[in-house]
Design a protein around this motif. Structure first.
Motif, PDB file in Angstrom:
ATOM      1  N   VAL A  21       0.840  -1.207   0.000  1.00  0.00           N
ATOM      2  CA  VAL A  21       0.000   0.000   0.000  1.00  0.00           C
ATOM      3  C   VAL A  21       0.872   1.253   0.000  1.00  0.00           C
ATOM      4  CG1 VAL A  21      -1.667   1.325   1.350  1.00  0.00           C
ATOM      5  CG2 VAL A  21      -1.942  -1.156   1.134  1.00  0.00           C
ATOM      6  N   ALA A  22       2.012   1.185   0.708  1.00  0.00           N
ATOM      7  CA  ALA A  22       2.924   2.339   0.765  1.00  0.00           C
ATOM      8  C   ALA A  22       3.438   2.705  -0.625  1.00  0.00           C
ATOM      9  CB  ALA A  22       4.088   2.036   1.699  1.00  0.00           C
ATOM     10  N   THR A  23       3.708   1.690  -1.447  1.00  0.00           N
ATOM     11  CA  THR A  23       4.201   1.959  -2.801  1.00  0.00           C
ATOM     12  C   THR A  23       3.132   2.654  -3.639  1.00  0.00           C
ATOM     13  OG1 THR A  23       5.704   0.074  -2.733  1.00  0.00           O
ATOM     14  CG2 THR A  23       5.092   0.900  -4.907  1.00  0.00           C
ATOM     15  N   VAL A  24       1.889   2.204  -3.522  1.00  0.00           N
ATOM     16  CA  VAL A  24       0.794   2.851  -4.253  1.00  0.00           C
ATOM     17  C   VAL A  24       0.646   4.300  -3.795  1.00  0.00           C
ATOM     18  CG1 VAL A  24      -1.682   2.801  -4.749  1.00  0.00           C
ATOM     19  CG2 VAL A  24      -0.399   0.661  -4.568  1.00  0.00           C
ATOM     20  N   SER A  25       0.764   4.508  -2.498  1.00  0.00           N
ATOM     21  CA  SER A  25       0.670   5.867  -1.954  1.00  0.00           C
ATOM     22  C   SER A  25       1.766   6.762  -2.514  1.00  0.00           C
ATOM     23  CB  SER A  25       0.752   5.818  -0.427  1.00  0.00           C
ATOM     24  OG  SER A  25       0.667   7.117   0.117  1.00  0.00           O
ATOM     25  N   LYS A  26       2.972   6.206  -2.638  1.00  0.00           N
ATOM     26  CA  LYS A  26       4.085   6.983  -3.200  1.00  0.00           C
ATOM     27  C   LYS A  26       3.791   7.398  -4.640  1.00  0.00           C
ATOM     28  CE  LYS A  26       7.856   5.025  -0.416  1.00  0.00           C
ATOM     29  NZ  LYS A  26       9.114   4.238  -0.466  1.00  0.00           N
ATOM     30  N   VAL A  27       3.223   6.491  -5.417  1.00  0.00           N
ATOM     31  CA  VAL A  27       2.881   6.815  -6.805  1.00  0.00           C
ATOM     32  C   VAL A  27       1.843   7.935  -6.851  1.00  0.00           C
ATOM     33  CG1 VAL A  27       1.837   5.939  -8.932  1.00  0.00           C
ATOM     34  CG2 VAL A  27       3.469   4.517  -7.658  1.00  0.00           C
ATOM     35  N   LEU A  28       0.838   7.837  -6.009  1.00  0.00           N
ATOM     36  CA  LEU A  28      -0.208   8.862  -5.963  1.00  0.00           C
ATOM     37  C   LEU A  28       0.348  10.234  -5.595  1.00  0.00           C
ATOM     38  CD1 LEU A  28      -3.163   6.968  -4.246  1.00  0.00           C
ATOM     39  CD2 LEU A  28      -3.213   8.042  -6.505  1.00  0.00           C
ATOM     40  N   ASN A  29       1.353  10.248  -4.721  1.00  0.00           N
ATOM     41  CA  ASN A  29       1.931  11.510  -4.255  1.00  0.00           C
ATOM     42  C   ASN A  29       3.091  12.000  -5.109  1.00  0.00           C
ATOM     43  OD1 ASN A  29       0.243  11.996  -1.968  1.00  0.00           O
ATOM     44  ND2 ASN A  29       1.294  10.328  -0.899  1.00  0.00           N
ATOM     45  N   GLY A  30       3.356  11.284  -6.213  1.00  0.00           N
ATOM     46  CA  GLY A  30       4.394  11.742  -7.129  1.00  0.00           C
ATOM     47  C   GLY A  30       5.797  11.542  -6.630  1.00  0.00           C
ATOM     48  N   ARG A  31       5.990  10.630  -5.678  1.00  0.00           N
ATOM     49  CA  ARG A  31       7.339  10.386  -5.148  1.00  0.00           C
ATOM     50  C   ARG A  31       8.217   9.770  -6.224  1.00  0.00           C
ATOM     51  NH1 ARG A  31       7.325   9.450   0.496  1.00  0.00           N
ATOM     52  NH2 ARG A  31       9.473   8.685   0.249  1.00  0.00           N
ATOM     53  N   SER A  32       9.510  10.101  -6.179  1.00  0.00           N
ATOM     54  CA  SER A  32      10.439   9.628  -7.210  1.00  0.00           C
ATOM     55  C   SER A  32      11.070   8.274  -6.870  1.00  0.00           C
ATOM     56  CB  SER A  32      11.550  10.657  -7.426  1.00  0.00           C
ATOM     57  OG  SER A  32      12.307  10.825  -6.245  1.00  0.00           O
ATOM     58  N   ASP A  33      10.928   7.814  -5.616  1.00  0.00           N
ATOM     59  CA  ASP A  33      11.605   6.590  -5.190  1.00  0.00           C
ATOM     60  C   ASP A  33      10.775   5.334  -5.492  1.00  0.00           C
ATOM     61  OD1 ASP A  33       9.769   7.564  -3.370  1.00  0.00           O
ATOM     62  OD2 ASP A  33      10.819   6.780  -1.612  1.00  0.00           O
ATOM     63  N   VAL A  34      10.251   5.262  -6.727  1.00  0.00           N
ATOM     64  CA  VAL A  34       9.516   4.103  -7.203  1.00  0.00           C
ATOM     65  C   VAL A  34      10.074   3.736  -8.576  1.00  0.00           C
ATOM     66  CG1 VAL A  34       7.256   3.163  -7.845  1.00  0.00           C
ATOM     67  CG2 VAL A  34       7.434   4.817  -5.969  1.00  0.00           C
ATOM     68  N   ALA A  35      10.342   2.453  -8.806  1.00  0.00           N
ATOM     69  CA  ALA A  35      10.891   2.022 -10.092  1.00  0.00           C
ATOM     70  C   ALA A  35       9.926   2.369 -11.224  1.00  0.00           C
ATOM     71  CB  ALA A  35      11.146   0.514 -10.067  1.00  0.00           C
ATOM     72  N   PRO A  36      10.443   2.804 -12.367  1.00  0.00           N
ATOM     73  CA  PRO A  36       9.579   3.207 -13.496  1.00  0.00           C
ATOM     74  C   PRO A  36       8.556   2.145 -13.893  1.00  0.00           C
ATOM     75  CG  PRO A  36      11.836   3.866 -13.910  1.00  0.00           C
ATOM     76  CD  PRO A  36      11.864   3.029 -12.675  1.00  0.00           C
ATOM     77  N   ALA A  37       8.987   0.869 -13.954  1.00  0.00           N
ATOM     78  CA  ALA A  37       8.065  -0.197 -14.351  1.00  0.00           C
ATOM     79  C   ALA A  37       6.938  -0.362 -13.330  1.00  0.00           C
ATOM     80  CB  ALA A  37       8.828  -1.518 -14.507  1.00  0.00           C
ATOM     81  N   THR A  38       7.300  -0.273 -12.038  1.00  0.00           N
ATOM     82  CA  THR A  38       6.296  -0.380 -10.985  1.00  0.00           C
ATOM     83  C   THR A  38       5.332   0.800 -11.032  1.00  0.00           C
ATOM     84  OG1 THR A  38       7.870  -1.557  -9.564  1.00  0.00           O
ATOM     85  CG2 THR A  38       5.945  -0.578  -8.491  1.00  0.00           C
ATOM     86  N   ARG A  39       5.886   1.997 -11.239  1.00  0.00           N
ATOM     87  CA  ARG A  39       5.044   3.198 -11.329  1.00  0.00           C
ATOM     88  C   ARG A  39       4.030   3.052 -12.470  1.00  0.00           C
ATOM     89  NH1 ARG A  39       5.578   8.209  -9.577  1.00  0.00           N
ATOM     90  NH2 ARG A  39       7.742   7.840  -8.970  1.00  0.00           N
ATOM     91  N   SER A  40       4.505   2.585 -13.634  1.00  0.00           N
ATOM     92  CA  SER A  40       3.628   2.435 -14.796  1.00  0.00           C
ATOM     93  C   SER A  40       2.510   1.442 -14.523  1.00  0.00           C
ATOM     94  CB  SER A  40       4.457   1.990 -16.004  1.00  0.00           C
ATOM     95  OG  SER A  40       3.636   1.797 -17.137  1.00  0.00           O
ATOM     96  N   LEU A  41       2.863   0.317 -13.868  1.00  0.00           N
ATOM     97  CA  LEU A  41       1.862  -0.694 -13.542  1.00  0.00           C
ATOM     98  C   LEU A  41       0.815  -0.153 -12.583  1.00  0.00           C
ATOM     99  CD1 LEU A  41       0.748  -3.588 -13.499  1.00  0.00           C
ATOM    100  CD2 LEU A  41       2.435  -4.116 -11.696  1.00  0.00           C
ATOM    101  N   VAL A  42       1.275   0.524 -11.516  1.00  0.00           N
ATOM    102  CA  VAL A  42       0.347   1.064 -10.512  1.00  0.00           C
ATOM    103  C   VAL A  42      -0.570   2.106 -11.141  1.00  0.00           C
ATOM    104  CG1 VAL A  42       0.188   2.406  -8.385  1.00  0.00           C
ATOM    105  CG2 VAL A  42       1.834   0.534  -8.554  1.00  0.00           C
ATOM    106  N   GLU A  43      -0.013   2.996 -11.941  1.00  0.00           N
ATOM    107  CA  GLU A  43      -0.835   4.025 -12.579  1.00  0.00           C
ATOM    108  C   GLU A  43      -1.891   3.404 -13.481  1.00  0.00           C
ATOM    109  OE1 GLU A  43       2.120   6.403 -14.484  1.00  0.00           O
ATOM    110  OE2 GLU A  43       2.401   7.732 -12.747  1.00  0.00           O
TER     111      GLU A  43
END
Length: 344
Positions: A21-43
């Motif tokens: 859940v923390a990783t999804v929250s990071k994506v929502l808040n625009g945090r940069s410490d998420v791998a590009p592939a993971t960010r794309s999947l979550v979005e």
């Protein structure tokens, strides 16, 4: 309620993506410490689940990046310009800004923990005369990024700071007075050890020495960047056996104090005494006469500080630990040719 009509939650999206859940929250808040592939999947899954962030309950604060701006002295015209720059940038970036005055920090560790507990993502310290190694270490231990504006001292060279071309500003101010024929030019600055004051002083001395007119004894004085210091030190230099015909003040507030000291001695500005300030705050334009000054881009400095603080909070690397924005001489009515006094 049918399953298809239930609102998706962060947990729903996280389970689908196979992340926390923390990783999804990071994506929502625009945090940069998420791998590009993971960010794309979550979005992609956020869109697929038609995720809508829940509205805050009445009285519940809205989650946002919040940066605290701390001063160690009471507010003045300089502070107002900095605050305006930070707040404007915060509104543009969707970041919250909290402004505070901390005149004394007895327990740095508790101070740093309190900032984190209050939800601060970063700290911007302005002038920070009292900044010391214990405070910096406390911030480092809680991993709270720090950006300093116009530092009065730099305990560590790698400290991230935002300033202006103080040396160039001091040089330009003094060269302006020299171009008007003045040779007896005094400098009234801030704290002697302050980084910005030292740079302005060196610019003043460089211009004077290049002209072959080194400052006379008693012509260089230090205090604080306050009106009262301009009043007191202005009186002291004007009472010298050979008083100056021009004074370069380390900030606009000091310059106004010098103006009042001159008026108290029956001197006219600029006929009998030329004065140059530093900052170009609102009081420079409101002075009588309007003050010639070196424009320090204070609002821009505030904006750069906030953007830098947010980048550090997001774990991004910055290009330079110290940024200097350009100063500019603004000529108004408080300076005139030295010959004016002889012919008035």
């Amino acid at each position: 309620m049918p399953a298809s009509s239930r609102r998706a939650t962060l947990a729903t999206v996280a389970a689908s993506a196979g992340v926390s859940v923390a990783t999804v929250s990071k994506v929502l808040n625009g945090r940069s410490d998420v791998a590009p592939a993971t960010r794309s999947l979550v979005e992609s899954l956020l869109r697929e689940h038609d995720y809508i962030a829940p509205s805050p309950r009445r009285g519940e604060p809205v989650a946002t990046d919040t940066v605290e701006v701390q001063f160690d002295n009471d507010f003045n015209a300089y502070s107002t310009e900095i605050i305006q720059g930070v707040v404007t940038a915060g509104a543009e970036l969707g970041a919250g800004v909290v402004v505070s005055v901390r005149k004394k920090i007895d327990h740095p560790a508790a101070w740093a923990r309190d900032l984190v507990a209050a939800g601060r993502r970063a700290l911007i310290a302005v002038t920070c005369e009292r900044l010391n190694a214990r405070q910096l270490n406390a911030l480092s231990r809680v991993q709270l990024p720090l950006v300093v504006i116009d530092p009065l001292n730099l305990p560590y060279a790698e400290l991230t700071s935002i300033g202006s071309t103080n040396f160039a500003g001091g040089l330009a101010a003094t060269q302006h007075l020299l171009s008007l024929g003045h040779r007896r030019i005094a400098y009234i600055g801030g704290p002697a050890s302050a980084t910005c004051n030292q740079a302005r002083l060196h610019g003043y001395r460089a211009a004077m020495e290049a002209e072959g007119a080194p400052p006379l004894p008693g012509y260089t004085r230090f205090g604080r960047f306050r009106y009262q210091d301009g009043l007191e030190h202005g009186a002291a230099v004007l009472d010298l056996p050979e008083p100056p015909t021009a004074i370069f003040a380390g900030c606009d507030e000091v310059a106004l104090g010098v103006m009042e000291a001159a008026r108290g001695r029956g001197l006219r500005i600029p006929q009998d005494l030329s004065i140059v300030g530093f900052d170009d705050t609102q009081i420079a334009r409101m002075a009588s006469p309007p003050l010639t000054t070196v424009r320090q881009p204070l609002r821009e400095m505030g904006g750069v500080a906030l953007r830098t603080a947010l980048r550090l909070a997001a774990g991004e690397k910055i290009d330079s630990h110290h940024v200097e924005l350009a100063t500019e001489l603004i000529v108004r009515a408080s300076t005139a040719d030295v010959a004016c006094a002889k012919h008035s």
